[in-house]
Design a protein around this motif. Sequence first.
Motif, PDB file in Angstrom:
ATOM      1  N   TRP A 192       0.822  -1.223   0.000  1.00 38.21           N
ATOM      2  CA  TRP A 192       0.000   0.000   0.000  1.00 38.21           C
ATOM      3  C   TRP A 192       0.850   1.264   0.000  1.00 38.21           C
ATOM      4  CZ3 TRP A 192      -3.340  -2.908  -1.650  1.00 38.21           C
ATOM      5  CH2 TRP A 192      -3.723  -4.090  -1.018  1.00 38.21           C
ATOM      6  N   HIS A 195       0.562   6.047  -0.925  1.00 39.71           N
ATOM      7  CA  HIS A 195      -0.865   6.275  -0.680  1.00 39.71           C
ATOM      8  C   HIS A 195      -1.197   7.744  -0.441  1.00 39.71           C
ATOM      9  CE1 HIS A 195       1.180   5.828   3.152  1.00 39.71           C
ATOM     10  NE2 HIS A 195       0.250   6.595   3.671  1.00 39.71           N
ATOM     11  N   THR A 196      -0.182   8.596  -0.303  1.00 42.85           N
ATOM     12  CA  THR A 196      -0.446  10.027  -0.139  1.00 42.85           C
ATOM     13  C   THR A 196      -0.673  10.711  -1.487  1.00 42.85           C
ATOM     14  OG1 THR A 196       1.958  10.302   0.044  1.00 42.85           O
ATOM     15  CG2 THR A 196       0.676  10.301   2.089  1.00 42.85           C
ATOM     16  N   SER A 198      -2.749   9.883  -5.363  1.00 45.62           N
ATOM     17  CA  SER A 198      -4.051   9.280  -5.696  1.00 45.62           C
ATOM     18  C   SER A 198      -4.014   8.560  -7.038  1.00 45.62           C
ATOM     19  CB  SER A 198      -5.145  10.361  -5.690  1.00 45.62           C
ATOM     20  OG  SER A 198      -5.279  10.922  -4.401  1.00 45.62           O
ATOM     21  N   TRP A 202      -5.752   2.563  -3.687  1.00 44.95           N
ATOM     22  CA  TRP A 202      -5.716   2.753  -2.230  1.00 44.95           C
ATOM     23  C   TRP A 202      -5.200   4.141  -1.852  1.00 44.95           C
ATOM     24  CZ3 TRP A 202      -2.759  -0.823  -4.979  1.00 44.95           C
ATOM     25  CH2 TRP A 202      -1.397  -0.517  -5.140  1.00 44.95           C
ATOM     26  N   GLY A 203      -5.151   5.064  -2.822  1.00 41.51           N
ATOM     27  CA  GLY A 203      -4.589   6.391  -2.596  1.00 41.51           C
ATOM     28  C   GLY A 203      -5.470   7.313  -1.777  1.00 41.51           C
ATOM     29  N   GLU A 204      -4.937   8.508  -1.526  1.00 41.26           N
ATOM     30  CA  GLU A 204      -5.543   9.443  -0.584  1.00 41.26           C
ATOM     31  C   GLU A 204      -6.988   9.805  -0.912  1.00 41.26           C
ATOM     32  OE1 GLU A 204      -4.139  13.424   1.774  1.00 41.26           O
ATOM     33  OE2 GLU A 204      -3.830  13.414  -0.389  1.00 41.26           O
ATOM     34  N   TYR A 212      -7.963   3.241   5.111  1.00 42.54           N
ATOM     35  CA  TYR A 212      -6.585   2.868   4.771  1.00 42.54           C
ATOM     36  C   TYR A 212      -5.927   2.115   5.921  1.00 42.54           C
ATOM     37  CZ  TYR A 212      -1.701   3.094   3.470  1.00 42.54           C
ATOM     38  OH  TYR A 212      -0.401   2.737   3.177  1.00 42.54           O
ATOM     39  N   PRO A 237       4.799   6.324   2.193  1.00 43.27           N
ATOM     40  CA  PRO A 237       4.059   7.297   1.404  1.00 43.27           C
ATOM     41  C   PRO A 237       4.952   7.941   0.356  1.00 43.27           C
ATOM     42  CG  PRO A 237       4.627   8.219   3.533  1.00 43.27           C
ATOM     43  CD  PRO A 237       5.043   6.770   3.557  1.00 43.27           C
ATOM     44  N   ARG A 250      -2.180   8.640   8.116  1.00 44.79           N
ATOM     45  CA  ARG A 250      -2.696   7.312   7.768  1.00 44.79           C
ATOM     46  C   ARG A 250      -1.796   6.187   8.290  1.00 44.79           C
ATOM     47  NH1 ARG A 250      -6.449   7.599   2.688  1.00 44.79           N
ATOM     48  NH2 ARG A 250      -7.182   9.746   2.941  1.00 44.79           N
TER      49      ARG A 250
END
Length: 372
Positions: A192, A195-196, A198, A202-204, A212, A237, A250
Amino acid sequence: MISLIMKNKKLLVAIGLVTVFAACSLGDKGKVRHVRTPETVKLLANLKKVSALGFMFGHHDDTNYGIGWDGEEGRSDVKSVCGDYPAVISFDLGHIELGDTVSLDNVPFSKIRREILNQYKRGGMSSLSWHLRNPLTGGDSWDVSDTTVVKSVLPGGSNHEKFTGWVSKVSAFINSLQTEDGVKVPVLFRPWHEHTGSWFWWGEKLCTPEEYKALWHMTVDILREDGVNNALYAYSPGSEPQDTVQYLKRYPGDDLVDVIGFDTYQFDRDSYIANLEKSLTIIDSIGKAHNKVIAITETGYEGIPDSKWWTGTLLPAIEKYPIAYVLVWRNARERVTHFYAPYPGQISADDFVEFYKHPKTLFAADVNSLYK
């Protein structure tokens, strides 16, 4: 102990390892929640030690393929340039969830398993990422057409059962990483990631912080329930967080994370250096506060058009921070302009040799007792 050959003087440096008495984490009322193999505990201890002398160099898919070659045993673009393998090699498990025999980058999983064992035998570390398919739409990891994918795989979601089966395929692979003597090879699993941003499902903008975190918890819980006791976990991230609060927004928790890092790539040099400085400052602070290993989990400059990039940009930007490793992305044999490590004759190859010779850069021969 770890034997590190400091390349500028070829000085042998011995570092005594901290004796580790406990290989488990305890839950409420002393109940054992998870037990790790001694080799995995030792790997974590070594990662905490290695940054005192320098940082390990890593390269994605280093021994699987490179510029002008594919699948040749023992070959590596990095080794062809400097004479040694990376201390860290990362591999991707994308498409293992489908039951395929080859990864999304068309590498047989049997080959990946073999290369992880080879890296262990030479004293290096292997890291695993997972660019899995979109379980809701059937698209790839970059299919962000639906914002309910993470919700759909959580307990009660329409894809929960499918997803738990997918994670168990990862469990089976990690559990299969064993030497001829039955020793389970420790690896770093980095799920994952980025993730910060998009650009992954599973992104922000595709899930809430709570969703998350629940995804992380569920993933690690399944792996542990499946008997995976030879994995460390990395939280990585992108470089979007501007401070420690944003970085931890997250964060799934200290009990689920061993390594904290970030992914960032160079497009504009000034912006890249600024992102490195900002992100390294953030993870250095958090790493000290939470007792976590810190690393640059992905970076690089596509095509490396700067002949002095290694010693002129990367090294001065990172050498003052206690990172365990820095890893550059792959040298794609199917996209000849898509490479992040030099190969013989590449414009930055000579400078990479100077980078290799620097006393703070550690390659496989420098950490050849990492697991011993």
